[in-house]
Design a protein around this motif. Structure first.
Motif, PDB file in Angstrom:
ATOM      1  N   TYR A 278       0.819  -1.203   0.000  1.00  0.00           N
ATOM      2  CA  TYR A 278       0.000   0.000   0.000  1.00  0.00           C
ATOM      3  C   TYR A 278       0.855   1.256   0.000  1.00  0.00           C
ATOM      4  O   TYR A 278       0.541   2.243  -0.678  1.00  0.00           O
ATOM      5  CB  TYR A 278      -0.905   0.019   1.248  1.00  0.00           C
ATOM      6  CG  TYR A 278      -2.074  -0.923   1.174  1.00  0.00           C
ATOM      7  CD1 TYR A 278      -3.173  -0.631   0.379  1.00  0.00           C
ATOM      8  CD2 TYR A 278      -2.082  -2.099   1.918  1.00  0.00           C
ATOM      9  CE1 TYR A 278      -4.267  -1.494   0.321  1.00  0.00           C
ATOM     10  CE2 TYR A 278      -3.164  -2.967   1.863  1.00  0.00           C
ATOM     11  CZ  TYR A 278      -4.250  -2.661   1.061  1.00  0.00           C
ATOM     12  OH  TYR A 278      -5.317  -3.510   1.001  1.00  0.00           O
ATOM     13  N   VAL A 279       1.933   1.223   0.783  1.00  0.00           N
ATOM     14  CA  VAL A 279       2.815   2.389   0.857  1.00  0.00           C
ATOM     15  C   VAL A 279       3.401   2.705  -0.515  1.00  0.00           C
ATOM     16  O   VAL A 279       3.445   3.866  -0.956  1.00  0.00           O
ATOM     17  CB  VAL A 279       3.946   2.142   1.892  1.00  0.00           C
ATOM     18  CG1 VAL A 279       4.980   3.263   1.811  1.00  0.00           C
ATOM     19  CG2 VAL A 279       3.369   2.057   3.300  1.00  0.00           C
ATOM     20  N   CYS A 280       3.851   1.672  -1.226  1.00  0.00           N
ATOM     21  CA  CYS A 280       4.402   1.873  -2.578  1.00  0.00           C
ATOM     22  C   CYS A 280       3.352   2.455  -3.519  1.00  0.00           C
ATOM     23  O   CYS A 280       3.652   3.351  -4.326  1.00  0.00           O
ATOM     24  CB  CYS A 280       4.928   0.553  -3.131  1.00  0.00           C
ATOM     25  SG  CYS A 280       6.455  -0.022  -2.362  1.00  0.00           S
ATOM     26  N   LEU A 281       2.117   1.965  -3.418  1.00  0.00           N
ATOM     27  CA  LEU A 281       1.053   2.454  -4.293  1.00  0.00           C
ATOM     28  C   LEU A 281       0.759   3.925  -4.014  1.00  0.00           C
ATOM     29  O   LEU A 281       0.624   4.744  -4.939  1.00  0.00           O
ATOM     30  CB  LEU A 281      -0.210   1.617  -4.099  1.00  0.00           C
ATOM     31  CG  LEU A 281      -1.381   1.943  -5.044  1.00  0.00           C
ATOM     32  CD1 LEU A 281      -0.990   1.662  -6.492  1.00  0.00           C
ATOM     33  CD2 LEU A 281      -2.610   1.125  -4.661  1.00  0.00           C
ATOM     34  N   ILE A 282       0.660   4.300  -2.724  1.00  0.00           N
ATOM     35  CA  ILE A 282       0.371   5.690  -2.348  1.00  0.00           C
ATOM     36  C   ILE A 282       1.512   6.602  -2.797  1.00  0.00           C
ATOM     37  O   ILE A 282       1.292   7.683  -3.364  1.00  0.00           O
ATOM     38  CB  ILE A 282       0.144   5.802  -0.832  1.00  0.00           C
ATOM     39  CG1 ILE A 282      -1.149   5.062  -0.444  1.00  0.00           C
ATOM     40  CG2 ILE A 282       0.059   7.268  -0.402  1.00  0.00           C
ATOM     41  CD1 ILE A 282      -1.328   4.891   1.052  1.00  0.00           C
ATOM     42  N   LEU A 283       2.755   6.164  -2.554  1.00  0.00           N
ATOM     43  CA  LEU A 283       3.907   6.972  -2.959  1.00  0.00           C
ATOM     44  C   LEU A 283       3.968   7.155  -4.477  1.00  0.00           C
ATOM     45  O   LEU A 283       4.424   8.195  -4.964  1.00  0.00           O
ATOM     46  CB  LEU A 283       5.202   6.332  -2.463  1.00  0.00           C
ATOM     47  CG  LEU A 283       5.492   6.466  -0.964  1.00  0.00           C
ATOM     48  CD1 LEU A 283       6.760   5.693  -0.602  1.00  0.00           C
ATOM     49  CD2 LEU A 283       5.637   7.934  -0.568  1.00  0.00           C
ATOM     50  N   SER A 284       3.501   6.142  -5.223  1.00  0.00           N
ATOM     51  CA  SER A 284       3.515   6.271  -6.684  1.00  0.00           C
ATOM     52  C   SER A 284       2.616   7.423  -7.136  1.00  0.00           C
ATOM     53  O   SER A 284       2.956   8.157  -8.071  1.00  0.00           O
ATOM     54  CB  SER A 284       3.080   4.964  -7.339  1.00  0.00           C
ATOM     55  OG  SER A 284       1.689   4.729  -7.183  1.00  0.00           O
ATOM     56  N   PHE A 285       1.475   7.611  -6.469  1.00  0.00           N
ATOM     57  CA  PHE A 285       0.588   8.727  -6.815  1.00  0.00           C
ATOM     58  C   PHE A 285       1.217  10.065  -6.430  1.00  0.00           C
ATOM     59  O   PHE A 285       1.070  11.062  -7.147  1.00  0.00           O
ATOM     60  CB  PHE A 285      -0.769   8.562  -6.127  1.00  0.00           C
ATOM     61  CG  PHE A 285      -1.628   7.500  -6.733  1.00  0.00           C
ATOM     62  CD1 PHE A 285      -2.199   7.680  -7.991  1.00  0.00           C
ATOM     63  CD2 PHE A 285      -1.858   6.313  -6.070  1.00  0.00           C
ATOM     64  CE1 PHE A 285      -2.995   6.696  -8.561  1.00  0.00           C
ATOM     65  CE2 PHE A 285      -2.641   5.320  -6.634  1.00  0.00           C
ATOM     66  CZ  PHE A 285      -3.213   5.509  -7.887  1.00  0.00           C
ATOM     67  N   VAL A 286       1.920  10.089  -5.304  1.00  0.00           N
ATOM     68  CA  VAL A 286       2.594  11.318  -4.874  1.00  0.00           C
ATOM     69  C   VAL A 286       3.655  11.720  -5.897  1.00  0.00           C
ATOM     70  O   VAL A 286       3.713  12.880  -6.340  1.00  0.00           O
ATOM     71  CB  VAL A 286       3.235  11.133  -3.482  1.00  0.00           C
ATOM     72  CG1 VAL A 286       4.076  12.358  -3.122  1.00  0.00           C
ATOM     73  CG2 VAL A 286       2.159  10.891  -2.426  1.00  0.00           C
ATOM     74  N   PHE A 287       4.504  10.771  -6.283  1.00  0.00           N
ATOM     75  CA  PHE A 287       5.552  11.079  -7.262  1.00  0.00           C
ATOM     76  C   PHE A 287       4.957  11.362  -8.642  1.00  0.00           C
ATOM     77  O   PHE A 287       5.517  12.147  -9.412  1.00  0.00           O
ATOM     78  CB  PHE A 287       6.556   9.932  -7.333  1.00  0.00           C
ATOM     79  CG  PHE A 287       7.583   9.956  -6.250  1.00  0.00           C
ATOM     80  CD1 PHE A 287       8.669  10.814  -6.321  1.00  0.00           C
ATOM     81  CD2 PHE A 287       7.460   9.144  -5.127  1.00  0.00           C
ATOM     82  CE1 PHE A 287       9.623  10.859  -5.313  1.00  0.00           C
ATOM     83  CE2 PHE A 287       8.404   9.173  -4.105  1.00  0.00           C
ATOM     84  CZ  PHE A 287       9.488  10.035  -4.192  1.00  0.00           C
ATOM     85  N   GLY A 288       3.829  10.717  -8.962  1.00  0.00           N
ATOM     86  CA  GLY A 288       3.169  10.996 -10.229  1.00  0.00           C
ATOM     87  C   GLY A 288       2.669  12.427 -10.294  1.00  0.00           C
ATOM     88  O   GLY A 288       2.831  13.120 -11.310  1.00  0.00           O
ATOM     89  N   ALA A 289       2.066  12.902  -9.188  1.00  0.00           N
ATOM     90  CA  ALA A 289       1.607  14.288  -9.134  1.00  0.00           C
ATOM     91  C   ALA A 289       2.783  15.251  -9.236  1.00  0.00           C
ATOM     92  O   ALA A 289       2.707  16.282  -9.931  1.00  0.00           O
ATOM     93  CB  ALA A 289       0.835  14.518  -7.825  1.00  0.00           C
TER      94      ALA A 289
END
Length: 529
Positions: A278-289
């Motif tokens: 879950y942490v990796c998935l959430i961080l992916s959205f942060v870096f995507g933004a």
């Protein structure tokens, strides 16, 4: 660009016309014109040139398919049978290709497409050797080798298309792109056949033989591909070149893509109950933004020119992603059903896929011939419908059915989808990207293709393990496999709808254009009166 500058880098170009010739002034290209060196190659040299550059797609598909039917053999040698871990042998390769292609294309635009092409082949040679040598270690080294193998095609694929874009004018370029796409089925068949043959002896030779072939291509490419002359505006200090690489944007984008893909594919191995997924998935959205913020508001030379994307390009983007994610799922699970439930052997499967050689080449070359006459939106619809039909056929296919029913027709139709959508997308992107950024334009298409394959396998694998009741029986296995295939049906159904919207928009634009042309004479007459 002065013709004498072009001759300096390309001795095969014709010499200057005599200054006494009355046509001398007309013969000189203006400062903004470009000379395409490959247009004047003799036919034998042009064939060698196109074949060598197209080897990037050939080797990419070979590297994908040489492990496809031998997953169980390789897994057994390492003592692993978890379907999630096995899927990483395919997904990891496509993950790094899809993630780093954007950077590979930009590096080629700044430092030379030929240099990056040869470097990519050399890198692939090294990690192919390591993949074979991992037999003396463990499956972790093998997976890492597969992941690092993907960096080779991440350099060769966009720079191959960049070379075609810069060396050929529009007509010959379209056919070069078509041959590039046509190399895919040949590479896939080579991987399927020799993967199966070498696995019957000792599977490391799958990768050692690949290393030998790649080394030969790297050496031959260094000789056959001429150096493009450097233009004055491209001679920049190192600091300025680094600025043009958009390193902050590239780092944010790569991090987002890796984390998002890792989360979905690793969830197949450890399930979503592990917090780090879950942490990796959430961080992916942060870096995507962060990536889109940098590209839109901060980057002076964005690695992804978001502002240049039209609605039509966005639809092509989405259709390509849906189609190739479907193809990756289709290929992986069709093979799994045949090997694990149908009882077919890797050699038998290689024989079953042979029709792709004919249909793939015919489809790709047909697109190259008609793309200037038939709108790409029509070709996209054909590709998406082909993906939809073959996905339905394979989702319904009984494992005990004979070859000449579902499998034969499904294989033919799938190849039509693959080899119509890819050249169409490449040609569309190449036509809207300036010549000096052909590598970047090509890298966007190949990012979509390869990243979608990897991500699609992650989505499908999550569905499979959550519905197959542990996969303890063949009935449970089949249920999980079919669930993944029905997901691909839904995915390509979405792609079909999007392609129809693209077609509708194109027809509407054409109708409005025709109407404005009809009204133009009336407006001129009123103005004159």
């Amino acid at each position: 660009m002065p013709l004498s500058t072009e001759r300096k880098g390309n001795p095969e170009l014709p010499s200057k016309a005599s200054s006494s010739s009355p046509d001398f002034e007309a013969a000189q290209p203006s400062k903004g014109d470009y000379v395409y060196p490959a247009d004047i190659y003799s036919m034998p040299r042009r064939i060698l040139f196109i074949a060598t550059v197209s080897m990037s797609m050939y080797i990419n598909q070979l590297g994908l398919c040489n492990t496809l039917t031998t997953l169980k053999i390789i897994g057994d040698s390492f003592g692993i049978s978890n379907p999630g871990q096995l899927s990483w042998l395919i997904a990891g390769y496509s993950l790094t290709i899809g993630t780093f292609i954007l950077l590979g294309g930009r590096l080629g635009d700044e430092y030379g497409n030929k240099k990056m092409f040869v470097l990519g082949m050399s890198w692939l040679f090294l990690w192919s050797l390591v993949a074979g040598l991992s037999v003396y270690s463990n499956h972790v080294l093998f997976i890492f080798a597969r992941v690092f193998q993907g960096l080779g095609p991440a350099l060769t694929l966009p720079n191959a298309l960049g070379i075609f874009g810069k060396y050929f004018s529009e007509g010959p370029r379209n056919m070069a792109f078509a041959w590039f796409a046509a190399a895919a089925p040949f590479g896939a068949m080579t991987g399927l056949i020799f993967g199966a043959l070498f696995s019957m002896a000792w599977w490391p030779w799958i990768f050692w033989s690949e290393a030998v072939g790649v080394a030969f291509v790297a050496a031959f490419a260094a000789w056959i591909i001429p150096d493009m002359p450097v233009q004055e505006e491209q001679v920049r200090p190192l600091r300025q070149k680094l600025d043009r690489l958009d390193l902050p944007g590239g780092a944010a984008g790569v991090t987002a893509l890796v984390l998002f893909n890792f989360a979905w594919n690793q969830a197949v191995v450890v399930t979503w109950r592990e917090p780090y997924v879950y942490v990796c998935l959430i961080l992916s959205f942060v870096f995507g933004a962060l990536f889109f913020y940098i590209e839109i508001y901060r980057a002076r030379h964005p690695i992804l020119p978001v502002a240049a994307f039209t609605s039509d390009i966005a639809f092509v983007f989405a259709c390509t992603a849906a189609g190739w994610a479907t193809f990756g799922i289709w290929l992986f699970y069709v093979v799994r059903i045949a090997l694990d439930i149908g009882g077919q052997t890797p050699i038998q499967l290689a024989a079953w896929f042979t029709p792709i050689l004919i249909t793939g080449v015919v489809s790709a070359l047909t697109v190259g011939k008609i793309i200037s006459k038939v709108p790409a939106s029509y070709i996209m619809v054909v590709g998406q419908v082909a993906y939809l039909v073959t996905s339905i056929l394979m989702a319904l296919r009984p494992p005990e059915s004979i070859y000449w029913t579902y499998f034969f027709f499904g294989t033919i139709i799938a190849t039509v989808g693959m080899d119509t959508s890819l050249p169409a997308a490449i040609i569309i992107f190449a036509s809207v990207v300036p010549r000096q950024y052909q590598g970047m334009g090509a890298s966007i298409v190949m990012t979509i293709v390869n990243y979608s394959i990897s991500l699609g396998l992650g989505f499908a694998g999550t569905i499979e393990i959550n519905i197959n009741h542990g996969g303890h029986t063949q009935a449970d296995l089949l249920y999980g496999y079919r669930g993944a295939l029905w997901f691909s049906v839904g995915l390509t159904g979405l792609g079909t709808v999007l392609s129809l919207i693209l077609l509708k928009n194109h027809r509407k634009q054409k109708s409005n254009q025709s109407k404005s042309e009809e009204d133009m004479p009336e407006k001129v007459e009123k103005h004159q009166s």
